[in-house]
Design an enzyme around this catalytic site. Structure first.
Site, PDB file in Angstrom:
ATOM      1  CE  LYS A  25      31.953  40.423  48.942  1.00 19.90           C
ATOM      2  NZ  LYS A  25      32.516  39.062  49.011  1.00 19.90           N
TER       3      LYS A  25
ATOM      4  CG  ASP B 227      35.538  40.256  47.582  1.00 19.73           C
ATOM      5  OD1 ASP B 227      35.193  39.074  47.651  1.00 19.73           O
ATOM      6  OD2 ASP B 227      35.430  40.917  46.526  1.00 19.73           O
TER       7      ASP B 227
HETATM    8  P1  NDP Z   1      42.484  39.817  45.095  1.00 21.12           P
HETATM    9  O1  NDP Z   1      42.279  41.280  45.076  1.00 21.12           O
HETATM   10  O2  NDP Z   1      43.485  39.241  46.021  1.00 21.12           O
HETATM   11  O3  NDP Z   1      42.857  39.317  43.615  1.00 21.12           O
HETATM   12  C1  NDP Z   1      41.998  39.538  42.546  1.00 21.12           C
HETATM   13  C2  NDP Z   1      42.647  39.015  41.277  1.00 21.12           C
HETATM   14  O4  NDP Z   1      41.692  39.044  40.238  1.00 21.12           O
HETATM   15  C3  NDP Z   1      43.817  39.862  40.820  1.00 21.12           C
HETATM   16  O5  NDP Z   1      44.740  39.063  40.137  1.00 21.12           O
HETATM   17  C4  NDP Z   1      43.130  40.849  39.874  1.00 21.12           C
HETATM   18  O6  NDP Z   1      43.980  41.403  38.899  1.00 21.12           O
HETATM   19  C5  NDP Z   1      42.111  39.954  39.214  1.00 21.12           C
HETATM   20  N1  NDP Z   1      40.974  40.750  38.763  1.00 21.12           N
HETATM   21  C6  NDP Z   1      40.202  41.573  39.497  1.00 21.12           C
HETATM   22  N2  NDP Z   1      39.277  42.172  38.744  1.00 21.12           N
HETATM   23  C7  NDP Z   1      39.487  41.720  37.484  1.00 21.12           C
HETATM   24  C8  NDP Z   1      38.865  41.971  36.245  1.00 21.12           C
HETATM   25  N3  NDP Z   1      37.826  42.825  36.147  1.00 21.12           N
HETATM   26  N4  NDP Z   1      39.327  41.290  35.163  1.00 21.12           N
HETATM   27  C9  NDP Z   1      40.381  40.446  35.256  1.00 21.12           C
HETATM   28  N5  NDP Z   1      41.022  40.180  36.410  1.00 21.12           N
HETATM   29  C10 NDP Z   1      40.577  40.806  37.503  1.00 21.12           C
HETATM   30  O7  NDP Z   1      41.035  39.179  45.327  1.00 21.12           O
HETATM   31  P2  NDP Z   1      40.653  37.727  45.864  1.00 21.12           P
HETATM   32  O8  NDP Z   1      41.632  36.734  45.373  1.00 21.12           O
HETATM   33  O9  NDP Z   1      40.385  37.830  47.302  1.00 21.12           O
HETATM   34  O10 NDP Z   1      39.238  37.498  45.152  1.00 21.12           O
HETATM   35  C11 NDP Z   1      39.119  36.887  43.864  1.00 21.12           C
HETATM   36  C12 NDP Z   1      37.689  36.385  43.689  1.00 21.12           C
HETATM   37  O11 NDP Z   1      37.389  35.425  44.719  1.00 21.12           O
HETATM   38  C13 NDP Z   1      36.573  37.434  43.798  1.00 21.12           C
HETATM   39  O12 NDP Z   1      35.520  37.080  42.929  1.00 21.12           O
HETATM   40  C14 NDP Z   1      36.112  37.305  45.241  1.00 21.12           C
HETATM   41  O13 NDP Z   1      34.788  37.760  45.413  1.00 21.12           O
HETATM   42  C15 NDP Z   1      36.203  35.794  45.412  1.00 21.12           C
HETATM   43  N6  NDP Z   1      36.275  35.321  46.788  1.00 21.12           N
HETATM   44  C16 NDP Z   1      37.278  35.745  47.621  1.00 21.12           C
HETATM   45  C17 NDP Z   1      37.344  35.256  48.916  1.00 21.12           C
HETATM   46  C18 NDP Z   1      38.474  35.578  49.833  1.00 21.12           C
HETATM   47  O14 NDP Z   1      38.566  34.954  50.887  1.00 21.12           O
HETATM   48  N7  NDP Z   1      39.347  36.510  49.506  1.00 21.12           N
HETATM   49  C19 NDP Z   1      36.313  34.344  49.435  1.00 21.12           C
HETATM   50  C20 NDP Z   1      35.364  33.886  48.443  1.00 21.12           C
HETATM   51  C21 NDP Z   1      35.350  34.394  47.181  1.00 21.12           C
HETATM   52  P3  NDP Z   1      44.456  42.943  39.010  1.00 21.12           P
HETATM   53  O15 NDP Z   1      45.554  42.925  40.011  1.00 21.12           O
HETATM   54  O16 NDP Z   1      44.882  43.296  37.645  1.00 21.12           O
HETATM   55  O17 NDP Z   1      43.258  43.726  39.452  1.00 21.12           O
END
Ligand code: NDP
Length: 444
Positions: free
Chosen positions: A124, A164
């Site tokens: 990571k 991510d």
């Molecule tokens: P994105 O950046 O596309 O979206 C993240 C979302 O989560 C946004 O809506 C963001 O809101 C919100 N968010 C982030 N940090 C916080 C916080 N501290 N409190 C509240 N909301 C928060 O990321 P992904 O969708 O790619 O990833 C989301 C999760 O899924 C993560 O945990 C990631 O590790 C996991 N994941 C992702 C994969 C992938 O293929 N992308 C694969 C496997 C797991 P805001 O815009 O306000 O920051």
């Protein structure tokens, strides 16, 4: 050392890394019985070697913003374990990124990748760079500066990064472009690339779709139909939006989505048109979820998470520790039947304990969100074959991988009362494969 001794030792050595210790503790406590059946593991001090990353790169990233000011961020790449294949795992750009968070993610990734049945180790990376409010050119310059440091340490058969939080198709494109310029090769290091330059169909959808496929497998064990079920989703990024899309196509009702500022609540379920609005809002206009509430005049919980609303299923898809003990209590009181994690480690240990005690269907992220890295693995295969598969082919493979992960969880997590402890199942299944590979390869 015994597994529990290793945990105490890690707590002593890394007292300032709470997320890393949280992830390690969850795994160690669930695999301990299995571990103790193999005295050779203890002789080779296997568990300690598996908990400590192979290596960590950390570096300063200096770049110039649009006003001509020099900005400095920290960048990292954790190469955790490559016993079963090249290091593989995403890159996170978020102000909160630090070594503890990336170590927890790389550790989790190792078990997740093992579960996928594909030959991928765990890694990571990321930076405390905050992409919010940055121009496209600033994001590009930052991505290039990050890769200028990292490129020597990665490669198609060495370490393959992906997206991510804060890193999607745009950022992967900029990083891959710069990597290619430095390395002078076009072998597909990085997954989540654009379709025109080696990306796989269904990769953007894969984590969300995969989570829904895993959920369907869990629901089937209790003969429950997804149709008409109310689902609370957190987040509105990649994972959340594609989870919602698949759920809508199956006739479920998505009642919440959120971002770090608040939650929208649509009791009758978000429509396809509304989901399309959210997709554009987040990916094109880079706006806030509050704007959805203003556009569609729905309820908005400022500064709150979704977990207080009545729902049948919860799919946390934003970030770690976003669902705590109080949230879990509320969900259970409101009759939740399943929790399937799109994010990595979104539920705190107290929340996990309550879900397990209540015997609801509870899928930890390392099993339920493994669809993303699985299709990344398929992207690597297509790149090395110099060939691309159809969306139908990739989706069929994704469904089959998620079914297989579910079966592994059932195999190792089945309880005497007929229920399945998916936490134990995922951890033991993931652990055994990596452990056997490490034993076979000696002390290295
Ligand atoms: P994105 O950046 O596309 O979206 C993240 C979302 O989560 C946004 O809506 C963001 O809101 C919100 N968010 C982030 N940090 C916080 C916080 N501290 N409190 C509240 N909301 C928060 O990321 P992904 O969708 O790619 O990833 C989301 C999760 O899924 C993560 O945990 C990631 O590790 C996991 N994941 C992702 C994969 C992938 O293929 N992308 C694969 C496997 C797991 P805001 O815009 O306000 O920051």
């Amino acid at each position: 050392m015994k597994a529990s001794e290793v945990l105490n030792d890690l707590k002593r050595r890394f007292p300032n890394e709470p997320e890393y210790l949280q992830a390690v503790e969850e795994v160690i406590t669930t695999i301990e019985d299995e571990y103790n059946k193999h005295p050779e593991f203890e002789r080779y001090n296997l568990i300690e070697r598996l908990c400590l990353p192979d290596r960590i790169f950390s570096f300063r990233i200096s770049w110039v913003d649009d006003k001509g000011k020099v900005q400095n961020n920290m960048g990292y790449r954790i190469q955790h374990n490559n016993a079963i294949g090249p290091y593989k795992g995403g890159i996170r750009f978020h102000a909160s990124v630090n070594q503890s968070i990336l170590k927890f993610l790389a550790f989790e990734q190792t078990f997740k990748n093992s579960l996928t049945t594909l030959p991928m180790g765990g890694g990571k990376g990321g930076s405390d760079f905050n992409p919010k409010g940055k121009s496209d050119m600033e994001v590009m310059r930052f991505c290039q500066a990050y890769v200028a440091e990292l490129w020597r340490h990665i490669g198609a058969d060495t370490d393959v990064p992906a997206g991510d939080i804060g890193v999607g198709g745009r950022e992967v494109g900029y990083m891959y472009g710069y990597y290619k310029k430095m390395a002078r090769e076009n072998t597909g290091t990085f997954t989540g690339k654009g379709l025109e330059f080696g990306g796989s169909l269904v990769r953007p959808e894969a984590t969300g779709y995969g989570n829904v496929y895993f959920l369907l497998n869990m629901l089937a064990t209790r003969g429950i139909d997804i149709k008409g079920k109310k689902v609370a989703i957190s987040g509105s990024g990649n994972v959340a939006t594609y989870t919602a899309k698949k759920l809508l196509s199956l006739g479920a009702k998505v009642v919440t989505m959120s971002d770090s500022n608040g939650t929208i609540y649509v009791p009758e379920g978000i429509s396809e048109e509304q989901l399309d609005y959210i997709f554009k809002l987040k990916n094109i206009y880079r706006g806030r979820i509050k704007e959805f509430a203003e556009e569609y005049d729905c309820e908005y919980f400022d500064g709150e998470r979704p977990w207080k609303v009545k729902c049948d299923i919860a799919m946390p898809s934003a970030t770690q520790n976003e669902l705590d003990g109080d949230d879990a209590k509320m969900l259970l009181e409101n009759g939740v039947i399943a929790v399937s994690e799109g994010a990595n480690m979104p539920s705190t240990p107290d929340a996990v304990r309550q879900f397990l005690e209540a015997k609801i269907l509870y899928a930890p992220g390392k099993a339920a969100n493994a669809g993303g890295v699985s299709v990344s693995g398929l992207e690597m295969s297509q790149n090395s074959q110099k060939f691309s598969w159809s969306a139908e082919d990739v989706d069929a493979k994704l469904q089959s991988i998620m079914k297989n992960i579910h079966e592994q969880c059932v195999k190792y997590g089945a309880e005497a009362d007929g229920t399945v402890n998916y936490v134990k199942g995922a951890n033991v299944a993931g652990f055994m494969k990596v452990a056997k590979a490490m034993m076979a390869q000696g002390i290295i």
